[in-house]
Design an enzyme around this catalytic site. Structure first.
Site, short mmCIF file in Angstrom:
data_model
loop_
_atom_site.label_atom_id
_atom_site.label_comp_id
_atom_site.label_asym_id
_atom_site.label_seq_id
_atom_site.Cartn_x
_atom_site.Cartn_y
_atom_site.Cartn_z
N ARG A 1 6.91 -0.11 -7.02
CA ARG A 1 7.35 1.02 -6.19
C ARG A 1 8.02 0.50 -4.92
NH1 ARG A 1 2.81 5.04 -4.79
NH2 ARG A 1 4.60 6.20 -3.99
N HIS B 1 5.98 -8.43 -3.60
CA HIS B 1 4.61 -8.86 -3.30
C HIS B 1 4.43 -10.35 -3.59
CE1 HIS B 1 2.82 -4.78 -2.85
NE2 HIS B 1 3.80 -4.43 -3.66
N GLY C 1 0.85 -1.17 0.00
CA GLY C 1 0.00 0.00 0.00
C GLY C 1 0.89 1.22 0.00
N CYS D 1 6.42 -5.11 1.01
CA CYS D 1 6.51 -3.79 0.41
C CYS D 1 6.28 -2.70 1.47
CB CYS D 1 5.56 -3.66 -0.77
SG CYS D 1 5.97 -2.27 -1.87
N GLU E 1 2.16 -12.22 -2.62
CA GLU E 1 0.72 -12.52 -2.76
C GLU E 1 0.22 -12.34 -4.19
OE1 GLU E 1 0.78 -8.07 -2.19
OE2 GLU E 1 1.96 -9.80 -1.52
#
Length: 206
Positions: A141, A185, A50, A82, A187
């Site tokens: 990012r 990530h 996020g 992240c 997931e």
């Protein structure tokens, strides 16, 4: 604890449903966490991706910041991907001055280290403590670990990333005790091995 630990997913931002699905496949019972009462019922917690500064403010708004710090300091296993890695660090570079840290990892993390959204990339990583070949990692990012303390185990690095400008091996996965973090990530791929590693950490910490 039964063989099926209860693992919370901080449900404020990010790929919450994807983490829940991965944890279930890895052998845990996954539940969303938005309140201190819900946090008190879990054996471990995933902090998804996020925007780390926004997540920091939301933790304060929902009065979760101090309870979460206390649970992690008390030994609760945590896994940050992240932005979750950024929150778990003791210090963040290129963050906002008012950004709060959870301090679960003795690391210094650089936000958006690999560039902007358009600089997102994937890579195959050799990942310590994960058997079965390389882990496909999705970086969006993403941060990297600029400095790791003596008690931190480096699990994976990446180098030769387009746009970074050098061949330095950048640290992108770490573990300190029962706290795990990845700059990427896991997931967002079908590979459940990183989540399985975390579920095993939760079981061992019980």
């Amino acid at each position: 604890m039964s063989s099926e630990p209860v693992i919370g997913v901080l449900a404020m931002q990010g790929a919450v449903r994807e983490h829940v699905a991965m944890l279930a496949e890895a052998g845990a019972r996954a539940v969303p966490v938005r309140r201190a009462a819900e946090l008190s019922e879990v054996d471990g917690l995933v902090l998804p991706g996020g925007e780390s500064t926004t997540m920091s403010r939301l933790l304060e708004t929902f009065e979760l910041l101090e309870p979460l710090r206390a649970r992690i300091a008390g030994g609760m296993p945590a896994f940050g991907s992240c932005a979750g890695m950024i929150l778990l660090a003791r210090q963040t570079l290129d963050g906002r001055p008012d950004q709060q840290q959870l301090g679960g990892l003795d690391v210094v993390v650089r936000r958006n280290a690999f560039g902007r959204q358009v600089d997102s990339f994937e890579a195959d990583l050799d990942f310590a403590e994960v058997d079965g070949g390389p882990v496909r990692a999705v970086f969006i990012r993403a941060p990297w670990v600029e400095k790791a303390g003596d008690g931190v185990e480096v699990l994976a690095t990446v180098s030769g990333v387009p746009g970074v400008g050098d061949e330095t091996a950048r640290i992108v996965a770490v573990r300190q005790g029962a706290v795990l973090a990845t700059a990427f990530h896991p997931e967002l791929t079908p590979d459940v091995r990183v989540h399985r590693l975390f579920v095993d950490l939760v079981r061992k910490a019980a």
